[in-house]
Design a protein around this motif. Structure first.
Motif, PDB file in Angstrom:
ATOM      1  N   LEU A 119       0.805  -1.246   0.003  1.00 57.26           N
ATOM      2  CA  LEU A 119      -0.042   0.156  -0.109  1.00 57.26           C
ATOM      3  C   LEU A 119       0.751   1.316  -0.159  1.00 57.26           C
ATOM      4  CD1 LEU A 119      -2.550   1.503   0.248  1.00 57.26           C
ATOM      5  CD2 LEU A 119      -2.418   1.219   2.812  1.00 57.26           C
ATOM      6  N   GLY A 120       2.073   1.306   0.815  1.00 52.04           N
ATOM      7  CA  GLY A 120       2.793   2.486   0.710  1.00 52.04           C
ATOM      8  C   GLY A 120       3.666   2.618  -0.497  1.00 52.04           C
ATOM      9  N   VAL A 121       4.071   1.786  -0.958  1.00 57.68           N
ATOM     10  CA  VAL A 121       4.610   1.909  -2.535  1.00 57.68           C
ATOM     11  C   VAL A 121       3.767   2.196  -3.412  1.00 57.68           C
ATOM     12  CG1 VAL A 121       5.717   0.560  -4.268  1.00 57.68           C
ATOM     13  CG2 VAL A 121       6.389  -0.061  -1.894  1.00 57.68           C
ATOM     14  N   ALA A 122       2.372   1.892  -3.463  1.00 55.44           N
ATOM     15  CA  ALA A 122       1.310   2.073  -4.596  1.00 55.44           C
ATOM     16  C   ALA A 122       0.975   3.679  -4.195  1.00 55.44           C
ATOM     17  CB  ALA A 122       0.090   1.406  -4.209  1.00 55.44           C
ATOM     18  N   LEU A 123       0.887   4.241  -3.133  1.00 55.19           N
ATOM     19  CA  LEU A 123       0.518   5.584  -2.859  1.00 55.19           C
ATOM     20  C   LEU A 123       1.794   6.396  -3.144  1.00 55.19           C
ATOM     21  CD1 LEU A 123      -1.385   5.595   0.466  1.00 55.19           C
ATOM     22  CD2 LEU A 123      -2.344   5.641  -1.752  1.00 55.19           C
ATOM     23  N   LEU A 124       3.105   5.903  -3.125  1.00 51.72           N
ATOM     24  CA  LEU A 124       4.110   6.719  -3.346  1.00 51.72           C
ATOM     25  C   LEU A 124       4.201   6.862  -4.789  1.00 51.72           C
ATOM     26  CD1 LEU A 124       6.739   8.234  -2.457  1.00 51.72           C
ATOM     27  CD2 LEU A 124       7.905   6.078  -2.433  1.00 51.72           C
ATOM     28  N   LEU A 125       3.991   5.659  -5.779  1.00 54.85           N
ATOM     29  CA  LEU A 125       3.898   5.753  -6.912  1.00 54.85           C
ATOM     30  C   LEU A 125       2.880   6.913  -7.583  1.00 54.85           C
ATOM     31  CD1 LEU A 125       4.600   2.211  -8.215  1.00 54.85           C
ATOM     32  CD2 LEU A 125       6.086   4.014  -8.101  1.00 54.85           C
ATOM     33  N   LEU A 126       1.803   6.753  -6.800  1.00 56.48           N
ATOM     34  CA  LEU A 126       0.543   7.670  -7.328  1.00 56.48           C
ATOM     35  C   LEU A 126       1.046   9.000  -6.776  1.00 56.48           C
ATOM     36  CD1 LEU A 126      -2.378   7.742  -8.310  1.00 56.48           C
ATOM     37  CD2 LEU A 126      -2.949   7.661  -5.831  1.00 56.48           C
ATOM     38  N   VAL A 170      -6.431   3.388  -6.909  1.00 61.82           N
ATOM     39  CA  VAL A 170      -5.471   2.666  -6.201  1.00 61.82           C
ATOM     40  C   VAL A 170      -5.805   2.232  -4.918  1.00 61.82           C
ATOM     41  CG1 VAL A 170      -3.156   3.118  -5.272  1.00 61.82           C
ATOM     42  CG2 VAL A 170      -3.842   4.110  -7.469  1.00 61.82           C
ATOM     43  N   THR A 171      -6.422   2.860  -3.934  1.00 60.46           N
ATOM     44  CA  THR A 171      -6.592   2.388  -2.804  1.00 60.46           C
ATOM     45  C   THR A 171      -7.715   1.139  -2.541  1.00 60.46           C
ATOM     46  OG1 THR A 171      -8.253   4.212  -2.375  1.00 60.46           O
ATOM     47  CG2 THR A 171      -6.330   4.726  -1.518  1.00 60.46           C
ATOM     48  N   TRP A 172      -8.733   1.480  -3.580  1.00 59.52           N
ATOM     49  CA  TRP A 172      -9.592   0.420  -3.173  1.00 59.52           C
ATOM     50  C   TRP A 172      -9.233  -0.799  -4.347  1.00 59.52           C
ATOM     51  CZ3 TRP A 172     -12.840   0.827   0.551  1.00 59.52           C
ATOM     52  CH2 TRP A 172     -12.826   2.053   0.874  1.00 59.52           C
ATOM     53  N   GLY A 173      -8.424  -0.573  -5.266  1.00 62.42           N
ATOM     54  CA  GLY A 173      -7.695  -1.639  -6.183  1.00 62.42           C
ATOM     55  C   GLY A 173      -6.839  -2.415  -5.709  1.00 62.42           C
ATOM     56  N   ILE A 174      -6.171  -1.821  -4.575  1.00 63.46           N
ATOM     57  CA  ILE A 174      -5.013  -2.591  -3.845  1.00 63.46           C
ATOM     58  C   ILE A 174      -5.631  -3.760  -3.046  1.00 63.46           C
ATOM     59  CG2 ILE A 174      -4.922  -1.448  -1.580  1.00 63.46           C
ATOM     60  CD1 ILE A 174      -1.890  -2.306  -3.941  1.00 63.46           C
ATOM     61  N   LEU A 175      -6.989  -3.592  -2.708  1.00 65.43           N
ATOM     62  CA  LEU A 175      -7.549  -4.757  -1.957  1.00 65.43           C
ATOM     63  C   LEU A 175      -7.649  -6.033  -2.848  1.00 65.43           C
ATOM     64  CD1 LEU A 175     -10.220  -2.967   0.123  1.00 65.43           C
ATOM     65  CD2 LEU A 175      -7.953  -3.626   0.821  1.00 65.43           C
ATOM     66  N   ALA A 176      -7.924  -5.715  -4.419  1.00 64.67           N
ATOM     67  CA  ALA A 176      -8.155  -6.732  -5.116  1.00 64.67           C
ATOM     68  C   ALA A 176      -6.746  -7.433  -5.293  1.00 64.67           C
ATOM     69  CB  ALA A 176      -9.035  -6.280  -6.485  1.00 64.67           C
ATOM     70  N   TYR A 177      -5.937  -6.417  -5.531  1.00 68.34           N
ATOM     71  CA  TYR A 177      -4.533  -6.916  -5.847  1.00 68.34           C
ATOM     72  C   TYR A 177      -3.942  -7.755  -4.949  1.00 68.34           C
ATOM     73  CZ  TYR A 177       0.515  -6.511  -7.022  1.00 68.34           C
ATOM     74  OH  TYR A 177       1.997  -6.754  -7.254  1.00 68.34           O
ATOM     75  N   LEU A 178      -4.061  -7.574  -3.578  1.00 69.67           N
ATOM     76  CA  LEU A 178      -3.487  -8.462  -2.563  1.00 69.67           C
ATOM     77  C   LEU A 178      -4.692  -9.539  -1.753  1.00 69.67           C
ATOM     78  CD1 LEU A 178      -2.178  -5.657  -0.220  1.00 69.67           C
ATOM     79  CD2 LEU A 178      -1.034  -7.123  -1.674  1.00 69.67           C
ATOM     80  N   ALA A 179      -5.724  -9.769  -2.660  1.00 68.56           N
ATOM     81  CA  ALA A 179      -6.558 -10.868  -2.537  1.00 68.56           C
ATOM     82  C   ALA A 179      -6.066 -12.228  -2.281  1.00 68.56           C
ATOM     83  CB  ALA A 179      -7.929 -10.801  -3.356  1.00 68.56           C
ATOM     84  N   SER A 180      -6.575 -13.142  -1.632  1.00 67.13           N
ATOM     85  CA  SER A 180      -5.873 -14.511  -1.223  1.00 67.13           C
ATOM     86  C   SER A 180      -6.474 -15.376  -2.182  1.00 67.13           C
ATOM     87  CB  SER A 180      -6.233 -15.106   0.285  1.00 67.13           C
ATOM     88  OG  SER A 180      -5.852 -14.070   1.276  1.00 67.13           O
ATOM     89  N   LEU A 226      -1.062  -1.821 -12.433  1.00 64.44           N
ATOM     90  CA  LEU A 226      -0.503  -2.578 -13.284  1.00 64.44           C
ATOM     91  C   LEU A 226       1.132  -2.945 -13.189  1.00 64.44           C
ATOM     92  CD1 LEU A 226      -2.523  -2.010 -16.492  1.00 64.44           C
ATOM     93  CD2 LEU A 226      -2.561  -3.847 -15.083  1.00 64.44           C
ATOM     94  N   ALA A 227       1.648  -1.553 -12.685  1.00 66.84           N
ATOM     95  CA  ALA A 227       2.937  -1.683 -12.601  1.00 66.84           C
ATOM     96  C   ALA A 227       3.499  -2.433 -11.295  1.00 66.84           C
ATOM     97  CB  ALA A 227       3.719  -0.100 -12.962  1.00 66.84           C
ATOM     98  N   LEU A 228       2.709  -2.478 -10.322  1.00 71.92           N
ATOM     99  CA  LEU A 228       3.235  -3.063  -9.085  1.00 71.92           C
ATOM    100  C   LEU A 228       3.903  -4.059  -9.165  1.00 71.92           C
ATOM    101  CD1 LEU A 228       0.261  -2.172  -6.629  1.00 71.92           C
ATOM    102  CD2 LEU A 228       2.612  -1.336  -6.563  1.00 71.92           C
ATOM    103  N   PRO A 229       3.701  -5.259  -9.981  1.00 70.03           N
ATOM    104  CA  PRO A 229       4.598  -6.429 -10.017  1.00 70.03           C
ATOM    105  C   PRO A 229       6.070  -6.249 -10.338  1.00 70.03           C
ATOM    106  CG  PRO A 229       2.659  -6.801 -10.987  1.00 70.03           C
ATOM    107  CD  PRO A 229       2.440  -5.469 -10.651  1.00 70.03           C
TER     108      PRO A 229
END
Length: 413
Positions: A119-126, A170-180, A226-229
């Protein structure tokens, strides 16, 4: 719904959440696959196309002005109060706090810092990508436009692209990105898409953003996800560094090299998860205080006998003579009475002697020690029925023991 029905449902929800004590083994870190790269390239191309369209004052800028003159907030005023609250889902502060609280709970349950670091990396990129474009283009909003039909660029504004829209993606999509699981990821992707689309449309309704601002905000947030990986190795190294730093801080706290005031603040953070407790390490020999010599116990000297001024006279009572085996006649009691009456004469004489010594001012002689006879102690049943010497009780002829009779039982009485 009644309270007795709500509580069992909440208990079932928390019981379901407790089934994931650690990070699932089947959970894989997202990788930069080929279709993700293609999707990232397509999104970046559309992003650049919108920027060029605004720079050239094309049909997209004319669409912006047409919708602004339409004034949606005047067409549907009844939605204004509700949409004022809905747009909060795109603000950085409230959404970051809510999502960070959820991801923090997941980090604690799964014993990993990856959700929070992601989450911190995503917000920093944003902030870097969106903030740089905003400050570089400097576009003004609809409420501050000065020339009809112009793009209002390089005028000191900061609304292009829309920060609310990009932050919602980003903030709501990160939940889907980290889903189990796959199902959870699909559901959360749908939810985040609905929220981000609603927030973008709300900003256009309220007149705070152009349509092109919202379009570029959606694309900016999607580019970050999309760039998080590509940043997963950096996230793993950051997590390892944090755990290593925590281990070093624990060793410093245990060694007592941290001030007491700072130790009280660090202990709750270092003991997160309940697997570590503060235990002070043993002091080094050089730091130990010299041991004080323990005084050894002095042997107690044996008691010395106290010399008496006068010799102590030990009086012994004459042993009673063995009674005869024959019965004593009754007439003997009269003759034995004077003997028994005269028996305590030495005691009275000693008492008178001590009284005379006190009257004369001299110290009386020490009290004689008790004399223990060396004869064995006999119980009453083994004693002879004869009266001992000095007894006032007359003998009974009828109680003479019979020879050969069995001894009486040894009972007290």
């Amino acid at each position: 719904m009644r309270t007795d029905q709500i509580l069992p449902r909440l208990e079932r929800v928390f019981a379901r959440l407790d089934r994931e004590p650690e990070r699932p083994a089947h959970l894989q870190t997202p990788r930069m696959s080929r279709h993700r790269v293609v999707l990232l390239g397509a999104t970046l191309g559309i992003y650049l196309a919108i920027v060029v369209a605004v720079l050239t004052t094309s049909w997209l800028v004319r669409l912006d002005w047409q919708i602004m003159f339409f004034r949606p907030y005047e067409q549907w005023p009844q939605l204004h109060a509700f949409l004022d609250y809905l747009v909060v889902l795109g603000q950085r502060g409230p959404t970051a706090v809510m999502v960070a609280a959820w991801l923090g709970w997941r980090s604690w349950r799964q014993h990993t810092l990856r959700p929070l670091i992601t989450l911190g990396v995503a917000l920093l990129l944003l902030n870097i990508t969106v903030g740089a474009v905003k400050l570089g283009l400097g576009r003004l909003g609809p409420h501050y436009a000065t020339e009809i039909g112009s793009a209002e660029l390089f005028a000191g504004g900061d609304i292009f692209p829309s920060g609310h829209t990009a932050n919602a993606v980003v903030t709501w999509g990160i939940l889907a990105y980290l889903a189990s699981t796959v199902v959870t990821r699909r559901v959360l992707s749908l939810v985040s898409a609905v929220v981000s689309l609603s927030v973008g449309a709300t900003t256009v309704y309220l007149g705070t953003h152009w349509v092109s601002d919202v379009l570029l905000g959606w694309l900016a947030g999607l580019l970050v996800l999309l760039a998080l990986p590509w940043f997963e190795p950096l996230i793993a190294r950051a997590e390892a560094y944090v755990f290593d730093l925590r281990a070093r801080l624990r060793s410093l706290v245990e060694a007592g090299q941290v001030p007491e005031g700072l130790t009280g603040l660090l202990v709750p953070l270092l003991s997160a998860g309940g697997k570590w407790r503060l235990e002070r390490a043993a002091e080094e020999p050089s730091e130990r205080q010299p041991a004080q010599p323990v005084p050894s116990e002095q042997p107690v000297p044996p008691a010395q006998p106290v010399p008496s001024a006068q010799p102590v006279a030990v009086l012994r009572q004459p042993e009673a003579a063995e009674p005869a085996q024959v019965p004593v006649p009754v007439q003997a009691s009269a003759s034995a009475a004077p003997v028994s009456a005269a028996a305590p004469a030495p005691a009275s004489a000693s008492a008178s002697a001590s009284a005379s010594a006190q009257s004369a001012g001299r110290q009386p002689a020490a009290r004689p020690a008790a004399h223990l006879s060396g004869r064995p102690h006999l119980i009453r049943s083994e004693r002879t029925p004869g009266a001992p010497a000095g007894s006032r009780r007359p003998p009974h002829a009828e109680r003479a023991p019979v020879r050969g009779a069995a001894p009486r039982p040894a009972t007290g009485g």
